[in-house]
Design an enzyme around this catalytic site. Structure first.
Site, PDB file in Angstrom:
ATOM      1  N   ASP A 275       1.975  -1.016  -4.069  1.00  0.00           N
ATOM      2  CA  ASP A 275       0.862  -1.528  -4.884  1.00  0.00           C
ATOM      3  C   ASP A 275       1.038  -1.084  -6.339  1.00  0.00           C
ATOM      4  OD1 ASP A 275      -1.452  -2.968  -5.383  1.00  0.00           O
ATOM      5  OD2 ASP A 275      -2.811  -1.347  -4.844  1.00  0.00           O
ATOM      6  N   GLY A 310      -4.263   0.049  -8.692  1.00  0.00           N
ATOM      7  CA  GLY A 310      -2.892   0.064  -8.237  1.00  0.00           C
ATOM      8  C   GLY A 310      -2.359   1.489  -8.251  1.00  0.00           C
TER       9      GLY A 310
END
Length: 383
Positions: A275, A310
């Site tokens: 991510d 993220g």
């Protein structure tokens, strides 16, 4: 393309570990695995006991080294691919954000165009569309202004823009109670990943009953577990039909939570993802991510309101982190290779070291840092 013979490696095959083994790569495929292999027409690389593992597959990655998938340029995706290769990733799904539909479509077209052109590092497998069909309650770093209800017409725009290269789409399942969106998407050979969701246990299970098969970064961006209402997390943990994505940086989830996930789901149903956002490999500072200001401090990315945005994780680090919890390397490797390959339906050609599979190979030093990365039989990174 020249043939490569890797000699004297600790080879992690699908069936077990071959010590002091050899691996022959020919025509971009794994052609032979054994001992004392000799070839006259190959580049010979003596590994001196280094670990030979399947290439890592990052199905959920937004960017790195200052570039973002949403930049919608070849330079961005190619630079990301080179960065990923340095960390053992041989293939990835370029992941979009919740932004205006036209920007998502532009990014998807660029992903498709770049796939056709090819990259110098990790290979792009397709797109992962994370948003806009998510919930406001658990939007995380996704921009609330662009969140939409699940819409098959918009999804068709995305599919057309991508030239049918979308592998996964994220969905908040409480927005698709009758399952029509899920059913339509999986008929197009696209996997549905459930996340950024305020769904109840029943709403989450309903989507899985209709065909959804992944959970977006398990624990994060979803209604948590409560003993009277198990929530989206409860279904993600309990249902063996779901692969659980995991950001194993020990920031997004406490090590004990990671242990719980492994104990309940088992290593066969967990997919390590990065991510990662554009600051990965670039360091602390202020960045724009998904149209929002993000501050990275000590490697942790957050929006101005404090939401995690993220990560700056790389998959080689994720593997090392998992092994620190007592998981054998052979099991940890499955979470970054075979499991993601199975989840998106490419395990027939990628995800393990087997004869006739794509020669996507990573050589690790004893400290689990990446020594060499080979993509489709070509060396794209060497320490």
């Amino acid at each position: 393309m020249k043939n490569i013979l890797l000699k004297h490696g600790e080879i992690y095959t699908h069936d077990g570990i071959l010590y002091n083994g050899d691996l022959f790569i020919s025509d971009s495929k794994i052609s032979e695995i054994g001992k004392d292999i000799t070839k006259e027409d190959a580049e010979i690389i003596d590994l001196d006991g280094k670990k030979v593992v399947p290439g890592f597959i990052d199905i959920h990655i937004h960017g790195g080294v200052g570039y973002d998938v949403m930049d919608a340029s070849y330079e961005a995706l190619n630079s990301i691919s080179l960065h990923l290769a340095r960390h053992g990733v041989t293939s990835f799904c370029a992941t979009t954000m919740t932004m205006d539909v036209q920007y998502i479509s532009s990014a998807l077209k660029n992903i498709s165009d770049t796939m056709k052109k090819g990259t110098e590092g990790a290979q792009i497998l397709g797109a992962y569309v994370e948003g806009p069909f998510i919930s406001k309650e658990h939007k995380g770093a996704q921009n609330e202004r662009h969140i939409l209800e699940p819409d098959i017409n918009i999804m068709n725009e995305f599919i057309e823009a991508s030239d049918n290269s979308i592998k996964v789409v994220a969905l908040a399942p409480e927005k698709d109670i009758n399952g029509d969106f899920v059913k339509y998407v999986i008929q197009r050979n696209i996997r549905v990943s459930l996340g950024h969701t305020n769904a109840t246990y029943e709403e989450m299970k309903n989507a899985v009953d209709h065909g959804a098969s992944l959970a977006v970064h398990t624990f994060n961006g979803m209604r948590g577990f409560q003993h009277r209402e198990p929530g989206a997390l409860g279904e993600a943990l309990l249902d063996d039909r779901i692969y659980g994505e995991l950001i194993c940086d020990f920031v997004h989830s406490h090590p004990a939570s990671v242990k719980i996930l492994i104990k309940i789901k088992g290593v066969e149903k967990i997919i390590l993802i990065s991510d990662a956002m554009l600051a990965c490999g670039f360091g602390d500072g202020e960045y724009a991510f998904g149209g929002q200001k993000v501050i990275v401090d000590k490697g942790i990315a957050r929006t101005e309101n404090g939401s995690l945005a993220g990560s700056t994780l790389t998959l080689d680090k994720a593997v090392a982190n998992i092994t620190k919890l007592g998981i054998p390397l052979s099991e940890a490797i499955k979470m970054v290779s075979l499991n993601p390959a199975k989840a998106i339906g490419i395990d027939g050609r990628k995800g393990s070291i087997d004869i006739d599979k794509d020669a996507d190979i990573v050589v690790l030093d004893n400290d689990l840092t990446v020594n060499m990365t080979i993509v489709n039989g070509k060396t794209v990174y060497k320490k």
